[in-house]
Design an enzyme around this catalytic site. Structure first.
Site, PDB file in Angstrom:
ATOM      1  NE  ARG A  51      -1.687  -1.499   3.603  1.00 28.42           N
ATOM      2  CZ  ARG A  51      -1.864  -1.961   4.715  1.00 28.42           C
ATOM      3  NH1 ARG A  51      -3.225  -1.575   5.347  1.00 28.42           N
ATOM      4  NH2 ARG A  51      -1.054  -2.156   5.628  1.00 28.42           N
ATOM      5  CE  LYS A 145       5.953 -19.991   8.904  1.00 22.92           C
ATOM      6  NZ  LYS A 145       6.796 -20.416   9.845  1.00 22.92           N
ATOM      7  CG  HIS A 175      11.593 -21.508   4.204  1.00 22.61           C
ATOM      8  ND1 HIS A 175      10.893 -21.176   5.290  1.00 22.61           N
ATOM      9  CD2 HIS A 175      12.935 -21.449   5.069  1.00 22.61           C
ATOM     10  CE1 HIS A 175      11.268 -20.766   6.229  1.00 22.61           C
ATOM     11  NE2 HIS A 175      12.687 -21.140   6.238  1.00 22.61           N
ATOM     12  CD  GLU A 213      12.770 -19.529  15.524  1.00 20.21           C
ATOM     13  OE1 GLU A 213      12.787 -18.349  14.853  1.00 20.21           O
ATOM     14  OE2 GLU A 213      11.625 -19.994  15.863  1.00 20.21           O
ATOM     15  CG  HIS A 237       8.662 -24.736   8.611  1.00 22.42           C
ATOM     16  ND1 HIS A 237       8.589 -24.714   7.488  1.00 22.42           N
ATOM     17  CD2 HIS A 237       8.665 -24.011   9.244  1.00 22.42           C
ATOM     18  CE1 HIS A 237       8.569 -23.164   7.491  1.00 22.42           C
ATOM     19  NE2 HIS A 237       8.502 -22.789   8.437  1.00 22.42           N
TER      20      HIS A 237
HETATM   21  P1  NAP Z   1       5.441  -7.952   6.971  1.00 21.39           P
HETATM   22  O1  NAP Z   1       6.902  -7.284   7.205  1.00 21.39           O
HETATM   23  O2  NAP Z   1       4.383  -7.311   8.171  1.00 21.39           O
HETATM   24  O3  NAP Z   1       5.041  -7.348   5.465  1.00 21.39           O
HETATM   25  C1  NAP Z   1       3.725  -7.458   5.224  1.00 21.39           C
HETATM   26  C2  NAP Z   1       3.808  -6.832   3.575  1.00 21.39           C
HETATM   27  O4  NAP Z   1       2.355  -6.806   3.246  1.00 21.39           O
HETATM   28  C3  NAP Z   1       4.103  -5.304   3.687  1.00 21.39           C
HETATM   29  O5  NAP Z   1       4.632  -5.045   2.378  1.00 21.39           O
HETATM   30  C4  NAP Z   1       2.812  -4.457   3.725  1.00 21.39           C
HETATM   31  O6  NAP Z   1       3.009  -3.211   3.121  1.00 21.39           O
HETATM   32  C5  NAP Z   1       1.963  -5.357   2.771  1.00 21.39           C
HETATM   33  N1  NAP Z   1       0.504  -5.261   3.263  1.00 21.39           N
HETATM   34  C6  NAP Z   1      -0.071  -5.239   4.177  1.00 21.39           C
HETATM   35  N2  NAP Z   1      -1.509  -5.112   4.103  1.00 21.39           N
HETATM   36  C7  NAP Z   1      -1.645  -4.934   2.538  1.00 21.39           C
HETATM   37  C8  NAP Z   1      -2.793  -4.565   1.861  1.00 21.39           C
HETATM   38  N3  NAP Z   1      -4.060  -4.600   2.377  1.00 21.39           N
HETATM   39  N4  NAP Z   1      -2.520  -4.817   0.476  1.00 21.39           N
HETATM   40  C9  NAP Z   1      -1.313  -4.860  -0.216  1.00 21.39           C
HETATM   41  N5  NAP Z   1      -0.296  -4.948   0.795  1.00 21.39           N
HETATM   42  C10 NAP Z   1      -0.236  -5.234   2.205  1.00 21.39           C
HETATM   43  O7  NAP Z   1       5.393  -9.435   6.911  1.00 21.39           O
HETATM   44  P2  NAP Z   1       6.503 -10.325   6.381  1.00 21.39           P
HETATM   45  O8  NAP Z   1       7.266 -10.723   7.794  1.00 21.39           O
HETATM   46  O9  NAP Z   1       6.979  -9.927   5.204  1.00 21.39           O
HETATM   47  O10 NAP Z   1       5.786 -11.848   6.160  1.00 21.39           O
HETATM   48  C11 NAP Z   1       4.713 -11.921   5.236  1.00 21.39           C
HETATM   49  C12 NAP Z   1       3.991 -13.201   5.052  1.00 21.39           C
HETATM   50  O11 NAP Z   1       5.108 -14.329   4.967  1.00 21.39           O
HETATM   51  C13 NAP Z   1       3.196 -13.415   6.601  1.00 21.39           C
HETATM   52  O12 NAP Z   1       2.409 -14.364   6.171  1.00 21.39           O
HETATM   53  C14 NAP Z   1       4.421 -14.406   7.153  1.00 21.39           C
HETATM   54  O13 NAP Z   1       3.757 -15.159   8.082  1.00 21.39           O
HETATM   55  C15 NAP Z   1       5.098 -15.414   6.190  1.00 21.39           C
HETATM   56  N6  NAP Z   1       6.306 -15.562   6.571  1.00 21.39           N
HETATM   57  C16 NAP Z   1       7.228 -14.609   6.895  1.00 21.39           C
HETATM   58  C17 NAP Z   1       8.524 -15.174   7.324  1.00 21.39           C
HETATM   59  C18 NAP Z   1       9.813 -13.946   7.432  1.00 21.39           C
HETATM   60  O14 NAP Z   1      10.796 -14.192   7.774  1.00 21.39           O
HETATM   61  N7  NAP Z   1       9.382 -12.733   7.684  1.00 21.39           N
HETATM   62  C19 NAP Z   1       9.078 -16.301   7.267  1.00 21.39           C
HETATM   63  C20 NAP Z   1       8.022 -17.293   6.666  1.00 21.39           C
HETATM   64  C21 NAP Z   1       6.709 -16.751   6.262  1.00 21.39           C
HETATM   65  P3  NAP Z   1       2.188  -2.032   3.291  1.00 21.39           P
HETATM   66  O15 NAP Z   1       1.719  -1.858   4.942  1.00 21.39           O
HETATM   67  O16 NAP Z   1       2.868  -0.845   2.989  1.00 21.39           O
HETATM   68  O17 NAP Z   1       0.706  -2.411   2.678  1.00 21.39           O
END
Ligand code: NAP
Length: 487
Positions: A51, A145, A175, A213, A237
């Site tokens: 966004r 996930k 992954h 972890e 996992h």
């Molecule tokens: P994050 O840092 O909170 O990022 C969320 C992303 O989604 C941001 O780019 C946010 O940007 C965007 N977003 C939120 N609301 C939105 C909307 N209404 N429309 C469009 N974009 C939107 O989360 P993350 O850690 O990257 O994780 C993302 C997913 O991957 C989650 O389901 C998490 O459980 C999974 N995951 C993450 C990891 C990890 O290492 N981080 C590992 C495994 C799985 P804006 O707020 O600007 O929209």
């Protein structure tokens, strides 16, 4: 380009959540590495979506910061010319027309929609992709996930995604399956005549899978407190790793041949429910302690909620009710704020039936195959040999290092590098099929229900320790100990 790196077909890869932690820390670096290895065609485009009101230049600046340490700036600049950004809200229609036009400009490209957002947005995003016809042609969707928090919510997500993308277009990523060591497990088991005859209850004593972890819950507290260690790590996992160890030899590496075998393992897991959960599972929650040399707060303080009943640690004993594995325990253990960041599978073989050696020679230890997923991916087979040199016959337990990365001078690619290009190639072998996710929830659900019904709080453990003492008791009751890879 290395011998195994081949140019893939031109693609457009759209990352919903393109500014998020996963995208910036994992997905874009993985794509950059594949670019540096010459696998990404020049006409391919990577499009970040979120966004935040950024333009292409703003997004490239954000990524430059994250990627600059990987390689020299000139190559990074070339890569970033293939990266674009579109501000979109998954829940609003504004901007979707333009976005559809932008994607439609390259109709022959493979299209990958990577949903790196909270799963609550998956349904909205897929509905809109369908509405704009972006699910047509060579389109694929990747689901991160967690897929749901129980069987019902997983079904809701899968049903909604399934209205827009067929099962063959849907890539549910885990992954861990992209890790080099996990693929090496397949090759060790099915590329050598040595292991498979021993790979059963007749010769294997037990299997341990540990994912530790050192970090606490950090800024992911809101998500984590709704999930807990069983949903966050075990249901996905760790069960996938268990399947890779336990499955029957598939007839080929064809996606469904492998996934059919994994599914049979999931179906063969003995139920854990309120009749036996208190004997077979331990849940814990970290408290104040010392991690990596510094004093750290406990989970309730980190979260700002002293009443949370969420587990940050699980240890459990699983059993597989089939001919190959009857009576062989699979001990699983995972947690936050443990003493080391380690993911490993340890296969311990049975002791020799009779020792011919004098007591002075030392103790005979069981052979162990240790597959380490992180850090330092590698495989070691622990063997007993004669201590070299004079001084009588003394036994020594030594590891045979079977990870040839050093010998070949190969840098281990990150799991996402492999998996992202598998999506582009349309190869779902290392991705979870819908029925696998459902079977995993069917097994995990009754454990969660038993914990809720039991009403017991998770057992406290000091940050920096290996979990509550009950986790040690769980394995020691069976006359075994958790692996320490030192001897
Ligand atoms: P994050 O840092 O909170 O990022 C969320 C992303 O989604 C941001 O780019 C946010 O940007 C965007 N977003 C939120 N609301 C939105 C909307 N209404 N429309 C469009 N974009 C939107 O989360 P993350 O850690 O990257 O994780 C993302 C997913 O991957 C989650 O389901 C998490 O459980 C999974 N995951 C993450 C990891 C990890 O290492 N981080 C590992 C495994 C799985 P804006 O707020 O600007 O929209």
């Amino acid at each position: 380009m290395t011998a195994s790196s081949q140019l893939v077909e031109p693609f457009d890869l759209v990352i919903f959540g393109g500014t998020g932690d996963l995208a910036v820390r994992k997905l874009l670096p993985a794509l950059f590495h594949r670019f540096l290895d010459g696998q990404i065609p020049a006409s391919s485009r990577i499009i970040g979506i979120a966004r935040e009101a950024l333009d292409d230049a703003g997004y490239r600046a954000l990524l430059r910061e994250a990627l600059v340490s990987i390689c020299d700036a000139a190559k990074l600049d070339v890569f970033l010319q293939q990266v674009f950004y579109r501000p979109l809200d998954a829940r609003k229609d504004d901007g979707w027309d333009d976005f559809a036009g932008f994607i439609g400009a390259q109709p022959d490209h493979i299209r990958v929609f990577y949903l790196s957002t909270s799963p609550e947005l998956f349904v909205d995003i897929c509905a809109r992709l369908g509405h704009y016809g972006l699910n047509q042609g060579k389109s694929r969707v990747v689901l991160e996930k967690p897929i749901g928090r129980d069987l019902d919510s997983a079904n809701q997500i899968n049903d909604a995604v399934g209205k827009v993308f067929s099962e063959s277009q849907t890539f549910r990523i885990d992954h861990y399956l992209g890790k080099e060591t996990v693929q090496n497990l397949l090759v060790l088991r099915f590329g050598n005549a040595l292991f498979e005859p021993l790979w059963n209850a007749g010769h294997i004593d037990h299997v341990q899978i540990t994912v530790g972890e050192t970090l606490g819950v950090g800024h992911r507290g809101a998500y984590y407190d709704r999930a807990g260690a069983l949903r966050d790590m075990v249901q996905n996992h760790m069960l996938q790793l268990l399947c890779m160890v336990a499955m029957e030899p598939p007839s080929s590496l064809a996606p469904d041949a492998v996934r059919d075998e994994k599914l049979k393992v999931l179906h063969s897991l003995k139920p854990i429910d309120d009749s036996n959960a208190s004997q077979l599972t331990v849940r814990g929650q970290y408290r104040v302690g010392v991690a990596e040399g510094a004093s750290v707060p406990g989970y309730p303080d980190e979260l700002g909620n002293t009443k949370s009943n969420t587990e940050t640690f699980v240890a459990l004993k699983a059993e597989i009710a089939n001919w190959r594995w009857a009576g062989v325990p699979f001990y699983l253990r995972t947690g936050k704020r443990l003493p080391s960041r380690v993911s490993e599978i340890v296969v311990t073989f049975k002791p020799v039936p009779h020792s011919i050696f004098h007591a002075d020679a030392g103790t005979l230890k069981q052979n162990r195959l240790v597959l380490r997923l992180q850090p330092d991916e590698g495989v070691k087979l622990w063997l007993t040999i004669k201590h070299p040199g004079p001084g009588g016959l003394r036994l020594r337990h030594v590891p045979l290092d079977m990870s040839f990365a050093e010998a070949f001078g190969v840098q281990q690619p990150d799991a996402y590098e492999r998996l992202l290009l598998d999506v582009v190639r349309g190869n779902p072998t290392l991705f979870m099929r819908r029925d696998e996710v459902e079977a995993a929830w069917r097994w995990a659900g009754p454990i969660l229900a038993a914990w809720t019904a039991g009403g017991e709080a998770p057992r406290p453990y000091a940050a920096g320790s290996w979990g509550p003492s009950a986790a040690v008791a769980l394995i020691e009751r069976d006359g075994r100990t958790w692996n320490e890879d030192s001897e």
